[in-house]
Design a protein around this motif. Structure first.
Motif, PDB file in Angstrom:
ATOM      1  N   GLU A 204       0.831  -1.206   0.000  1.00 20.95           N
ATOM      2  CA  GLU A 204       0.000   0.000   0.000  1.00 20.95           C
ATOM      3  C   GLU A 204       0.865   1.256   0.000  1.00 20.95           C
ATOM      4  N   SER A 205       1.964   1.202   0.776  1.00 28.87           N
ATOM      5  CA  SER A 205       2.867   2.346   0.819  1.00 28.87           C
ATOM      6  C   SER A 205       3.498   2.586  -0.548  1.00 28.87           C
ATOM      7  N   ARG A 206       3.897   1.511  -1.213  1.00 34.18           N
ATOM      8  CA  ARG A 206       4.492   1.640  -2.542  1.00 34.18           C
ATOM      9  C   ARG A 206       3.475   2.188  -3.538  1.00 34.18           C
ATOM     10  N   GLU A 207       2.223   1.742  -3.426  1.00 29.11           N
ATOM     11  CA  GLU A 207       1.195   2.228  -4.334  1.00 29.11           C
ATOM     12  C   GLU A 207       0.938   3.715  -4.118  1.00 29.11           C
ATOM     13  N   GLN A 208       0.886   4.113  -2.839  1.00 30.06           N
ATOM     14  CA  GLN A 208       0.701   5.534  -2.546  1.00 30.06           C
ATOM     15  C   GLN A 208       1.870   6.358  -3.091  1.00 30.06           C
ATOM     16  N   TYR A 209       3.078   5.826  -2.924  1.00 30.56           N
ATOM     17  CA  TYR A 209       4.261   6.509  -3.447  1.00 30.56           C
ATOM     18  C   TYR A 209       4.191   6.612  -4.959  1.00 30.56           C
ATOM     19  N   ARG A 210       3.755   5.524  -5.618  1.00 33.15           N
ATOM     20  CA  ARG A 210       3.658   5.532  -7.079  1.00 33.15           C
ATOM     21  C   ARG A 210       2.639   6.565  -7.561  1.00 33.15           C
ATOM     22  N   VAL A 211       1.466   6.578  -6.915  1.00 39.57           N
ATOM     23  CA  VAL A 211       0.427   7.534  -7.314  1.00 39.57           C
ATOM     24  C   VAL A 211       0.911   8.967  -7.119  1.00 39.57           C
ATOM     25  N   LEU A 212       1.566   9.198  -5.968  1.00 39.70           N
ATOM     26  CA  LEU A 212       2.081  10.541  -5.683  1.00 39.70           C
ATOM     27  C   LEU A 212       3.129  10.948  -6.723  1.00 39.70           C
ATOM     28  N   ALA A 213       4.055  10.027  -7.009  1.00 40.98           N
ATOM     29  CA  ALA A 213       5.133  10.330  -7.948  1.00 40.98           C
ATOM     30  C   ALA A 213       4.607  10.564  -9.355  1.00 40.98           C
ATOM     31  N   GLU A 214       3.611   9.768  -9.762  1.00 43.56           N
ATOM     32  CA  GLU A 214       3.118   9.882 -11.126  1.00 43.56           C
ATOM     33  C   GLU A 214       2.260  11.123 -11.334  1.00 43.56           C
ATOM     34  N   ASN A 215       1.735  11.670 -10.255  1.00 46.53           N
ATOM     35  CA  ASN A 215       0.872  12.837 -10.394  1.00 46.53           C
ATOM     36  C   ASN A 215       1.560  14.133  -9.971  1.00 46.53           C
ATOM     37  N   ALA A 216       2.795  14.032  -9.514  1.00 54.42           N
ATOM     38  CA  ALA A 216       3.535  15.240  -9.135  1.00 54.42           C
ATOM     39  C   ALA A 216       4.097  15.912 -10.386  1.00 54.42           C
ATOM     40  N   SER A 217       4.319  17.207 -10.278  1.00 56.55           N
ATOM     41  CA  SER A 217       4.893  17.918 -11.426  1.00 56.55           C
ATOM     42  C   SER A 217       6.375  17.610 -11.571  1.00 56.55           C
ATOM     43  N   ASP A 218       7.041  17.251 -10.468  1.00 56.59           N
ATOM     44  CA  ASP A 218       8.454  16.887 -10.533  1.00 56.59           C
ATOM     45  C   ASP A 218       8.607  15.465 -11.076  1.00 56.59           C
ATOM     46  N   VAL A 219       9.798  15.178 -11.562  1.00 63.72           N
ATOM     47  CA  VAL A 219      10.117  13.836 -12.032  1.00 63.72           C
ATOM     48  C   VAL A 219      10.786  13.084 -10.889  1.00 63.72           C
ATOM     49  N   VAL A 220      10.273  11.911 -10.561  1.00 62.67           N
ATOM     50  CA  VAL A 220      10.830  11.074  -9.501  1.00 62.67           C
ATOM     51  C   VAL A 220      11.394   9.818 -10.151  1.00 62.67           C
ATOM     52  N   TRP A 231      13.415   2.766 -12.368  1.00 62.39           N
ATOM     53  CA  TRP A 231      12.012   3.219 -12.393  1.00 62.39           C
ATOM     54  C   TRP A 231      11.998   4.735 -12.495  1.00 62.39           C
ATOM     55  N   ILE A 232      11.012   5.269 -13.212  1.00 63.15           N
ATOM     56  CA  ILE A 232      10.881   6.721 -13.326  1.00 63.15           C
ATOM     57  C   ILE A 232       9.397   7.051 -13.499  1.00 63.15           C
ATOM     58  N   SER A 233       8.959   8.102 -12.894  1.00 64.68           N
ATOM     59  CA  SER A 233       7.537   8.455 -12.878  1.00 64.68           C
ATOM     60  C   SER A 233       7.039   8.891 -14.249  1.00 64.68           C
ATOM     61  N   GLU A 234       5.704   8.778 -14.411  1.00 64.90           N
ATOM     62  CA  GLU A 234       5.065   9.152 -15.678  1.00 64.90           C
ATOM     63  C   GLU A 234       5.249  10.630 -15.996  1.00 64.90           C
ATOM     64  N   SER A 235       5.486  11.440 -14.956  1.00 64.51           N
ATOM     65  CA  SER A 235       5.623  12.884 -15.170  1.00 64.51           C
ATOM     66  C   SER A 235       6.805  13.238 -16.065  1.00 64.51           C
ATOM     67  N   VAL A 236       7.729  12.312 -16.272  1.00 59.78           N
ATOM     68  CA  VAL A 236       8.873  12.592 -17.138  1.00 59.78           C
ATOM     69  C   VAL A 236       8.415  12.877 -18.565  1.00 59.78           C
ATOM     70  N   GLN A 237       7.271  12.306 -18.947  1.00 57.66           N
ATOM     71  CA  GLN A 237       6.779  12.536 -20.304  1.00 57.66           C
ATOM     72  C   GLN A 237       6.287  13.970 -20.470  1.00 57.66           C
ATOM     73  N   ARG A 238       5.695  14.539 -19.414  1.00 54.81           N
ATOM     74  CA  ARG A 238       5.242  15.927 -19.484  1.00 54.81           C
ATOM     75  C   ARG A 238       6.416  16.889 -19.479  1.00 54.81           C
ATOM     76  N   VAL A 239       7.475  16.530 -18.735  1.00 50.20           N
ATOM     77  CA  VAL A 239       8.616  17.442 -18.565  1.00 50.20           C
ATOM     78  C   VAL A 239       9.600  17.348 -19.726  1.00 50.20           C
ATOM     79  N   LEU A 240       9.940  16.127 -20.137  1.00 52.83           N
ATOM     80  CA  LEU A 240      10.993  15.948 -21.141  1.00 52.83           C
ATOM     81  C   LEU A 240      10.496  15.318 -22.442  1.00 52.83           C
TER      82      LEU A 240
END
Length: 301
Positions: A204-220, A231-240
């Motif tokens: 559950e903690s990993r899922e929460q971390y994944r959701v947070l990372a994928e919806n943050a404006s920063d790249v994790v 592993w890299i968050s989905e936000s990398v597509q918006r940024v780069l």
């Protein structure tokens, strides 16, 4: 030199013993007596000797036949000690041991009371199936059938205690021949409730971390010790403009501007000395342009 001599002359230590009293009783009553644990003087090795003796009255005295059972007696004592030790182990460990024949419990360890909430007397002669969670009974039956065919099996299943509480047990089964010759199954139940709870909390903690990372404006991102992105968050597509799959398996330095690659060594040095590093560098976008990014890197276990 022994024939014709009084027995107490040959064996004065018999005087006052139970054996000598038995001799006297046989002479007086004429009955035949069997003694199963006759102790007699040790041999040169110092070991006490034990025999089975049959003593009977004859016309002019008594006759005695005996068989040395010292080895049998010692083996029996060792076996009894081993059985006592094994029983002590079964009674004190936290696992539950049991055996079944035709689906019904033939024996269960005393630990069933505090582990399962059901004392042995309420389980012996009955089936275990009603205690398993309804959603897991199909897996229990499949495991039982597999065990009946000679294959050892193991499953993590839910057990419902009489008070309504649900616990997770690791159930192991194996097909055997029971002591009475019937085909049966022996099994163990190990309480893994705490482990399952911890695993779920981690997931559950990993899922929460994944959701947070994928919806943050920063790249994790995560990388191994060699700097390879794991592993890299989905936000990398918006940024780069890169999809995560484009970057996983590559090292960060592949995407840095040639004039900024020196920051990799600087980050590595700070991580070794401080466990944390900040750096600013130009990173290549998917369309070939460059974007300035500030990175914060931390060592994790």
């Amino acid at each position: 030199a022994a024939i014709g001599r009084p027995i107490l002359t040959l064996l004065p230590e018999l005087s006052g013993t139970r054996l000598f009293a038995t001799y006297t009783d046989i002479v007086d009553s004429g009955t035949t007596t069997l003694i199963n644990d006759l102790h007699f003087p040790p041999k040169r090795d110092g070991r006490d000797r034990i025999a089975v003796a049959q003593i009977a009255k004859t016309e002019d005295g008594i006759s005695q036949t005996w068989r040395d059972i010292t080895e049998e007696h010692e083996n029996s004592e060792r076996l009894a000690l081993n059985e006592k030790f094994l029983q002590m182990m079964v009674d004190t460990v936290s696992d539950v041991y049991f055996s079944t024949a035709q689906g019904r419990v033939t024996w269960v360890s005393p630990t069933s009371g505090h582990v399962l909430g059901v004392p042995p007397e309420q389980l012996v002669g009955h089936e275990l199936m009603p205690y398993w969670h309804p959603d897991d009974r199909g897996r229990v039956e499949a495991l039982r059938q597999s065990g009946a065919q000679g294959a050892a099996g193991r499953e993590t299943l839910r057990w419902v205690r009489p008070d309504g509480a649900t616990m997770w047990l690791e159930l192991s089964l194996r097909s055997v021949a029971l002591p009475d010759g019937r085909p049966g199954v022996i099994g163990t139940m190990h309480d893994v409730t705490a482990m399952v709870s911890r695993t779920r909390e981690l997931e559950e903690s990993r899922e929460q971390y994944r959701v947070l990372a994928e919806n943050a404006s920063d790249v994790v991102a995560r990388a191994d010790a060699e700097g390879v992105i794991t592993w890299i968050s989905e936000s990398v597509q918006r940024v780069l403009g890169w999809a995560p799959a484009d970057l996983v398996g590559h090292v960060f330095s592949e995407f840095l501007h040639p004039d900024d690659t020196s920051v990799v060594a600087s980050i590595a040095l700070k991580l070794r000395s401080q466990g944390y590093a900040m750096a600013t560098a130009r990173v290549r976008c998917r369309d070939g342009s460059w974007r300035w990014l500030e990175s914060r890197t931390r060592l994790t276990v």
